[in-house]
Design a protein around this motif. Structure first.
Motif, PDB file in Angstrom:
ATOM      1  N   VAL A 196       0.831  -1.196   0.000  1.00 23.60           N
ATOM      2  CA  VAL A 196       0.000   0.000   0.000  1.00 23.60           C
ATOM      3  C   VAL A 196       0.874   1.258   0.000  1.00 23.60           C
ATOM      4  O   VAL A 196       0.658   2.185  -0.789  1.00 23.60           O
ATOM      5  N   THR A 219     -17.415 -13.479   4.609  1.00 25.63           N
ATOM      6  CA  THR A 219     -18.342 -12.340   4.596  1.00 25.63           C
ATOM      7  C   THR A 219     -18.066 -11.387   3.447  1.00 25.63           C
ATOM      8  O   THR A 219     -18.921 -10.594   3.101  1.00 25.63           O
ATOM      9  N   ASP A 220     -16.892 -11.439   2.862  1.00 25.24           N
ATOM     10  CA  ASP A 220     -16.596 -10.535   1.750  1.00 25.24           C
ATOM     11  C   ASP A 220     -17.398 -10.948   0.522  1.00 25.24           C
ATOM     12  O   ASP A 220     -17.339 -12.109   0.096  1.00 25.24           O
ATOM     13  N   PRO A 221     -18.158 -10.002  -0.077  1.00 24.07           N
ATOM     14  CA  PRO A 221     -19.038 -10.378  -1.198  1.00 24.07           C
ATOM     15  C   PRO A 221     -18.309 -11.040  -2.365  1.00 24.07           C
ATOM     16  O   PRO A 221     -18.833 -11.965  -2.962  1.00 24.07           O
ATOM     17  N   ILE A 264     -15.535 -12.892  -2.355  1.00 26.71           N
ATOM     18  CA  ILE A 264     -15.155 -14.268  -2.023  1.00 26.71           C
ATOM     19  C   ILE A 264     -16.391 -15.104  -1.763  1.00 26.71           C
ATOM     20  O   ILE A 264     -16.445 -16.280  -2.102  1.00 26.71           O
ATOM     21  N   LYS A 272      -9.318 -12.365  -4.708  1.00 25.70           N
ATOM     22  CA  LYS A 272      -9.800 -11.021  -4.389  1.00 25.70           C
ATOM     23  C   LYS A 272      -8.783  -9.961  -4.806  1.00 25.70           C
ATOM     24  O   LYS A 272      -9.112  -8.975  -5.457  1.00 25.70           O
ATOM     25  N   HIS A 288      -9.462  -7.338  -7.967  1.00 27.42           N
ATOM     26  CA  HIS A 288      -9.485  -5.903  -7.656  1.00 27.42           C
ATOM     27  C   HIS A 288      -8.363  -5.160  -8.398  1.00 27.42           C
ATOM     28  O   HIS A 288      -8.546  -4.032  -8.838  1.00 27.42           O
ATOM     29  N   GLY A 324     -10.851  -3.143 -10.185  1.00 24.33           N
ATOM     30  CA  GLY A 324     -11.307  -2.236  -9.135  1.00 24.33           C
ATOM     31  C   GLY A 324     -12.281  -2.941  -8.218  1.00 24.33           C
ATOM     32  O   GLY A 324     -12.461  -4.161  -8.300  1.00 24.33           O
ATOM     33  N   ASP A 325     -12.993  -2.184  -7.352  1.00 24.81           N
ATOM     34  CA  ASP A 325     -13.876  -2.789  -6.358  1.00 24.81           C
ATOM     35  C   ASP A 325     -15.152  -3.292  -7.019  1.00 24.81           C
ATOM     36  O   ASP A 325     -15.753  -2.601  -7.837  1.00 24.81           O
ATOM     37  N   TYR A 330     -19.040  -2.083  -7.730  1.00 24.07           N
ATOM     38  CA  TYR A 330     -19.764  -1.247  -6.772  1.00 24.07           C
ATOM     39  C   TYR A 330     -19.827   0.160  -7.344  1.00 24.07           C
ATOM     40  O   TYR A 330     -18.848   0.650  -7.915  1.00 24.07           O
ATOM     41  N   MET A 364     -16.521   0.163   1.482  1.00 25.25           N
ATOM     42  CA  MET A 364     -16.454   0.624   0.095  1.00 25.25           C
ATOM     43  C   MET A 364     -15.065   1.234  -0.124  1.00 25.25           C
ATOM     44  O   MET A 364     -14.332   1.471   0.827  1.00 25.25           O
ATOM     45  N   THR A 365     -14.750   1.538  -1.399  1.00 27.24           N
ATOM     46  CA  THR A 365     -13.437   2.052  -1.750  1.00 27.24           C
ATOM     47  C   THR A 365     -13.542   3.492  -2.222  1.00 27.24           C
ATOM     48  O   THR A 365     -14.318   3.782  -3.138  1.00 27.24           O
ATOM     49  N   ILE A 402      -7.924   1.205  -1.274  1.00 33.52           N
ATOM     50  CA  ILE A 402      -7.776  -0.241  -1.520  1.00 33.52           C
ATOM     51  C   ILE A 402      -9.121  -0.905  -1.258  1.00 33.52           C
ATOM     52  O   ILE A 402      -9.751  -0.627  -0.236  1.00 33.52           O
ATOM     53  N   ALA A 403      -9.572  -1.817  -2.161  1.00 33.04           N
ATOM     54  CA  ALA A 403     -10.832  -2.537  -1.918  1.00 33.04           C
ATOM     55  C   ALA A 403     -10.676  -3.355  -0.637  1.00 33.04           C
ATOM     56  O   ALA A 403      -9.794  -4.209  -0.548  1.00 33.04           O
ATOM     57  N   PRO A 404     -11.506  -3.100   0.362  1.00 30.38           N
ATOM     58  CA  PRO A 404     -11.331  -3.748   1.667  1.00 30.38           C
ATOM     59  C   PRO A 404     -11.944  -5.139   1.724  1.00 30.38           C
ATOM     60  O   PRO A 404     -12.796  -5.473   0.906  1.00 30.38           O
ATOM     61  N   TYR A 405     -11.543  -5.943   2.707  1.00 30.49           N
ATOM     62  CA  TYR A 405     -12.251  -7.196   3.029  1.00 30.49           C
ATOM     63  C   TYR A 405     -13.526  -6.786   3.740  1.00 30.49           C
ATOM     64  O   TYR A 405     -13.481  -6.271   4.846  1.00 30.49           O
TER      65      TYR A 405
END
Lengths: 149, 149, 149, 149, 149, 149, 149, 149, 149, 149
Positions: free
Chosen positions: C17, C84-86, C88, D103, D107, D111-112, D146, E45-46, E71-74
């Motif tokens: 990052v 829980t991640d959409p 995955i 994932k 991404h 992207g998301d 999204y 959300m990102t 960054i797209a989060p978990y």
């Protein structure tokens, strides 16, 4: 009509109790190891046609059941995530207590990969011992390395 | 201050990686099998005083850690009820798929009782094989019968 | 002192990052597919010595972290049993909805056995499409038959 | 009276075993892919009227069952949260081990968003290979980003 | 060093409490709906680069945190499978009590498919009412049909 | 004899499929919204005497079933803690991803309390849209504040 | 046909209620302790042939059931992981509250090992007491030490 | 600052290991049974002021820790619902295998009610035995009958 | 920096133990019931500004903690789904054993609906009794009927 | 033949619906509180002989069922660990949100111990209230102190 493989296992067990058949006798009739044969009767392996017919004759199963014996079953023989039966639990305990040890030693010897549970055999024997007889079990599984790509 | 046995396991693993020590070397130094020694280092068995000191010297552990190695630990080496690591899962799968088979065959040979996971030993060996080497594991446990009273 | 592999993954992600490195760049530097390389960085595969050094240089990791990259990790990359991640979860849903279909069709074609998740590769590609681009994924795993014994 | 869709799946499986029908034959009769057709027979997809009648004829289903085949079913084909069947488990393992990799790479490319499991298709093929045949599976899903609002 | 997205959420919440900022103010600054903006701040959300910088300025975040916001989060914002918080539980209860109703009515109107949770928006409003004000929520999601193939 | 409410739901579903009745028709006959009527038929709400008789006539239910329709049922329409059906899962996903957002925004507007799931209504509508039709759902629940005492 | 041991337990319980037999009477007839005899009737222990015939006569069981009584059963007598019955829960609570105490004290006295649950007996007695009678239970299990190897 | 009781337990255990104190010595100093004293040190019981000071002196605890020892703790000494430690698991196994037996025999003797786990004591003793020493445990709990009202 | 409400609860508990404050004293200072005040201190209710300042002064909390006390918290005060603490478990047992009774009697009296846990108060009192003092608890919740729409 | 107590509960409920009997009428006939009587009918308490005969006559139960009513049942009236029914869930929510409060206040008043769920009674009453009627519930349980030994 028989709508699942589990019904066939129940039929086999009911007839085994009623007729007093042993798993050794089934294995001898089929001509394979007692470990594989028992697993197959309990719905964990698939018989070919001639094996299924031998099993069907021994346990006096209907034709439909003999057809089910030749279908790859949905495997998994335990009713709970952690087994409650003390004999089977001891095996789960071995995995729990020695799991990280097994992992460390196989990786130290072979590198990253697994010991196959498919290309796998098991042999259970009694060892006579003056301090109480022992159960000896040999597990043999092909090592399958992770590959880079 | 070291407040649990898990911290000692982490110290051992960190030093093992940093120094490049193998479990075979630890077992040789302690004078016991690699299976038992690894399990003990990973917090599943209890060292006696002299064994603990050898281990402490190898991994340069503080005195307090050496004292912890001699305490019977809270056992269980896996972070989840069903293991996620593929190598360890294959063992759980063997219990799941073959569990009822193992139960049937041990009872057929010995009657009602269990195979001990305490009076127990394990031996892991490589078997060279042109189709791919195999992992061979021998498990040996005393049979303990249920008694009537 | 670094006491587990997870800390190394966190270091890699934090530096990724901060420096804006992409997984494609890591894969190019290592000389392997982006799928395998990413899995290895995330603690699911094992690097050899030279690969680990390249990764270490890219992410400016300490020597100890580079040693950890060469140890077979405890695998499993998800924090919960049901993800829980959409993104995955959709994969878990595929296993849930299509699982019995996959089983039936592989058994119909190959007989009883499994598709290996070890001798396995994966390729993820973008397919441009006027109705919205598609993610195409190819999974390839060796078929491992159950054998009688 | 048939009171749920699951009874219809059991009827189909029982007749499939009894009559020795293959999923390829069902797919050919319906005129769609073997993957979708099998999923639909197993209660995961919805047939239209003419498809349902073809399936009903093949498996000799009663009229009521044919009506159920045209109702959107409650989906989910596995009996446990973590599948116990070795073949299906390998897929769950892929999600578990490679989930975070998938994932990251999707991404990085898109992207998301997610890869759809609804606007989705699957193709399972055998690849002949001298080292053991492989199962090749192609998954194709629309990318759904999204959106901000 | 910030090693995961969750730390950034905690920083945002701590500063929100300390500075008394409202979510409406954040949404106004970013120029998007309060629903999406709050979800993004909470790690679901990102943000793009300019949005992230606005948020970073409002909450006085370090540069590294601003990078993590892009960054797209978990995803997944609840600590337990069944929420224990009464407000959030009521939503889970709606899914539990009305779930099969929602399924029946959407299928009756649209056929087999789903309501997208990705191409989706949410609007939360207060409705004044003499018997006690009401929370009104509009959920809008694209219908995605299953297709045959 | 009918010994639980679930049997009545199964009777309703079986007759609905066999007779091709729609939920809209049931709602029209009963004179209430399609959402409440469907929930009541599926065993989540309680009919009064005249409503129960209308439903009983439509689905040709025995008198005993009509009596059960007037008893407050044990509610909960999903077979698993996390729903496996993709349509219903998307709603659970909304709760999981947006749960903390919903909580934050309702508290910002109303203070501490909940949105009732009892003094509650739901309205599901199709919105035509050239990019694909949308499902629009309006949820309306009374705000109930926590009180000090 | 009787296809599992559980059916035999249900037959025993149904006849016990109908005939008003006590467990003391069964134990006297069999000539063993009430604890072991009750456990065996409830499907947790295995009768030999003559014991099974006595039990069969008392409860008027069919021959097939008498055969099942002589088969080592799949053990585990509770329907949930945490028992809901208040009497049995109190025992689980003892394990939960005193578990670490029991572990510490047995290790302090005996070293590392376990108290066997197989080479084990239990005796339940009433102790009259003016403040309310007490249940006194004596558990006796062989100590099994872990051995090095 | 010490913010929970668990920290005090860890301090006690760390000092116990470092100083080589036994639980017998603690019990003797406090003047109560070893069972109750150990449970109290492990955070399952509450010390009064003078007992807490004795314990504090033995383990050289800070004043704050001595205050925590006098607070009724949140009880429960095991990290998992089903214990993984083999010694403690054997107790869970006893509850699982003998649970229904215990229930039947206590009800046969006392009628409906429970054996208290609060008005309760436990005594753990070694019994010398030529076939291997035994762990004998006496549990004594007041019988509490359900009353009608 | 304080990043969550739980830290504030820990601060309150640590200071309560160190200073020997009782919940009655806190309730008197705040001017509300001991039940509501304790719940609020433990992170289950929200204080207004003046209440938060009183609490902050009593426990010598930093300003940031006083701000957190005025934020609606994520509620739920138990670490496990089934509580392990015996006192709290007895309440869970009441729900488990009497749950269906409570449901039947409230519906018989009020019709379909719920007893609110939001418009709710609780009062815990000691009742002196020669057979042993009793804990008397009065729960009062508004009845909320389901409405048709 | 009736093989478990649950069948008797289902018979009672089926006849209650068919005959329109209320729990108040049953309680009046038996001469005990409506709370205890309902719990006993639902299989959570044990009737004596004369009570069982009254209940048997009201619901026209066979003799065998009347015998089962006098057997201490396996208690626990909820189908899931966390109840899904909204009315019962509110009680679980009270335990979850107020559990730690209840624990703190009872300990502050009584010291370490529990509120009995066995020497326990419950009274459910309607309180008329212009803002909506309230459900008032009084729980009364004997305090049982932990004792040192």
């Amino acid at each position: 009509m028989i709508t699942d493989r589990k019904t066939v296992t129940e039929l086999i067990l009911a007839n085994k109790v009623a007729k007093g058949i042993t798993w050794h006798q089934v294995a001898d009739a089929v001509g394979l190891s007692k470990e594989w044969t028992t697993a197959a009767c309990l719905g964990q392996m698939t018989f070919n046609k001639s094996q299924a017919e031998i099993v069907g004759e021994l346990f006096e199963l209907p034709d439909e059941a003999i057809a089910w014996l030749q279908i790859a079953p949905y495997k998994g023989s335990l009713p709970t995530v952690v087994p409650t039966d003390p004999l089977i639990y001891r095996w789960y305990e071995v995995v729990n207590v020695y799991g990280s040890t097994i992992k460390e030693l196989i990786h130290e010897e072979f590198g990253d990969g697994i010991m196959s549970a498919i290309d796998f055999s098991m042999d259970i024997q009694r060892e006579e011992n003056p301090n109480g007889d022992r159960v000896n079990v040999v597990l043999s599984g092909k090592f399958l390395p992770y590959k880079t790509y």
